[in-house]
Design a protein around this motif. Structure first.
Motif: not given
Length: 353
Positions: A293, A291, A340-345, A317, A288-289
């Motif tokens: 997911q 990149g 492309g997405r952040s983990s929150q999205d 995360d 995860r660190q």
């Protein structure tokens, strides 16, 4: 003066206009054929489980069910001719783009996709996410080839055309019709491989088709089709996402191999509540660190993965797949991560879809 020829011509003209009026009252349904057992053939009528899939072309498939002409104006296209375990991301995209193009045509009221049952649920969910239309899209397959005794494909196909041509099937997302049931393409999954009632959803069917009539009992609540933020016509390539199946003594090297192969996300098909073996936690945190997911799903047939239960997802995360099984979680992650997405999205997307 009586003219028999003129009378005959008048009767023929009346018959033609009547037939035209009857045809005009019927919905226009396009059948996109991809192969599978519904297009399969066995060596004898007793071969219900051993046969060759993807042998019968779409025109013969349609002709084998003459009753279709009574409920719709039907035409077919051969999109592919494969067993569904051979479906790839590229084939998904090609099928999705064709479905989307047809859905835009004014002379198309509904679309049926004939499909092998092995990955039918994945294709149904992909279309549910990415084809932005209110028109009915119905996937259908069979558990027995058409050459077998008590073959189920003909009635399944008839029911699919009935549903696809029905105004009451609009805006319900992509549907799946097998064994008289109407299921949501999001929820349904294949549960067994040798029975005709192979598909079910832990949340129940949306309805049933009985003697050419739809009966509805519930509606899907998750975002889909016309309300989706995804559009297959805007997707050129799906993100690479891999599934790692967990079990006792599972080595952490499997996750590392998936990441080394280029995976943008790893679906952890965990035990129970998406549990992660203690020896795998450091590896997944490291990935995860870097990149990748990390998405916790579960290998069990029912229930859903709770966030921050079993593992501190907020701290690590990570994302949870909610009630999506590993194969459907892969589809959603592949679609979402194409942009492309952040983990929150990504977590929001898993809650909403």
């Amino acid at each position: 003066m009586f003219n028999p020829l003129r009378k005959r011509l008048a009767l023929l003209a009346l018959a033609a206009s009547t037939l035209a009026a009857l045809a005009a009252d019927k919905p226009n349904v396009v059948i996109l054929a991809t192969g599978g057992t519904i297009a399969g053939a066995g060596a004898s009528t007793l071969n219900s489980a051993s046969y060759q899939a993807a042998k019968v072309p779409v025109d013969k498939l349609i002709l084998s069910v003459p009753e279709l002409a009574k409920v719709a104006q039907v035409r077919g296209e051969q999109v592919s001719q494969i067993a569904s375990e051979s479906f790839t991301n590229d084939k998904l995209l090609a099928l999705g783009k064709r479905v989307a193009a047809l859905a835009k045509q004014a002379d198309v009221d509904g679309i049926v996709v004939t499909h092998g049952t092995d990955t039918l649920e994945e294709t149904a969910y992909f279309l549910n996410l990415t084809v932005r239309t209110d028109k009915p899209i119905v996937l259908v397959g069979s558990m027995r080839p058409g050459t077998a005794l008590s073959a189920d494909g003909a009635l399944n196909l008839y029911n699919a055309v009935v549903v696809a041509g029905s105004p009451d099937a609009r805006a319900k997302g992509v549907l799946v019709t097998l064994n008289d049931q109407i299921d949501s393409g999001r929820d349904v999954s294949k549960q067994i491989n040798i029975k005709t009632d192979a598909f079910s959803s832990q949340w129940g069917a949306l309805g049933m088709v009985v003697e050419g009539r739809n009966y509805w009992f519930r509606a899907p609540i998750k975002r889909h089709t016309a309300q989706s933020e995804f559009d297959v016509e805007q997707i050129s390539q799906l993100a690479p996402v891999e599934i790692v199946y967990s079990y006792g003594n599972v080595p952490a090297s499997l996750y590392e191999a998936a990441a080394a192969g280029g995976a943008k996300a790893i679906i952890h098909a965990g035990t129970g509540n998406g549990s992660v073996a203690d020896r795998a936690v450091p590896t997944l945190r490291k990935l995860r660190q870097q990149g990748v997911q990390i998405i916790r799903s579960a290998r069990v047939a029912g229930g859903f993965v709770l966030r921050n239960a079993e593992q501190p997802d907020d701290q690590y995360d990570w994302v949870v797949a909610h009630d999506l099984n590993p194969q459907k979680a892969r589809i959603l992650a592949s679609v979402a991560l194409a942009q492309g997405r952040s983990s929150q999205d990504l977590q929001r997307i898993f809650w909403e879809y």
